[in-house]
Design a protein around this motif. Structure first.
Motif: not given
Length: 72
Positions: A22-32, A44-57
Motif C-alpha cells: 500500500d505504497g510502502f515498500y519492503s525487500v526480501d533478500l535470498s540466496r538460491s 536467507s543465509g549468505f556465505f561470505q562470497a555472496d555478500l557483495l552480490n547481496a549488497a549490490k542487490c
C-alpha cells in the motif's frame, strides 16, 4: 501485501524481491541453492562470497524504490 512482487533484482544466486505494501515498500533478500535432490531452494543465509552480490542487490532495490516514489 500483494501476492506478486513489485519487482525482482537478481545478481548471481542472490535475489532482492521488492514488495509494495500500500505504497510502502519492503525487500526480501535470498540466496538460491540446490539441495541434495538437485532441487532449487532459497535461504536467507549468505556465505561470505555472496555478500557483495547481496549488497549490490540491496543498493539496486533502494534505487528502484526511490524511483517509484519520485514518480508519484
Amino acid at each position: 501485501m500483494s501476492n506478486l512482487p513489485a519487482h525482482k533484482i537478481r545478481i548471481g544466486l542472490v535475489t532482492a524481491t521488492i514488495w509494495n505494501n500500500d505504497g510502502f515498500y519492503s525487500v526480501d533478500l535470498s540466496r538460491s541453492y540446490k539441495n541434495g535432490d538437485n532441487e532449487w531452494k532459497n535461504t536467507s543465509g549468505f556465505f561470505q562470497a555472496d555478500l557483495l552480490n547481496a549488497a549490490k542487490c540491496a543498493e539496486r532495490a533502494e534505487i528502484w524504490i526511490s524511483r517509484q516514489l519520485s514518480n508519484r
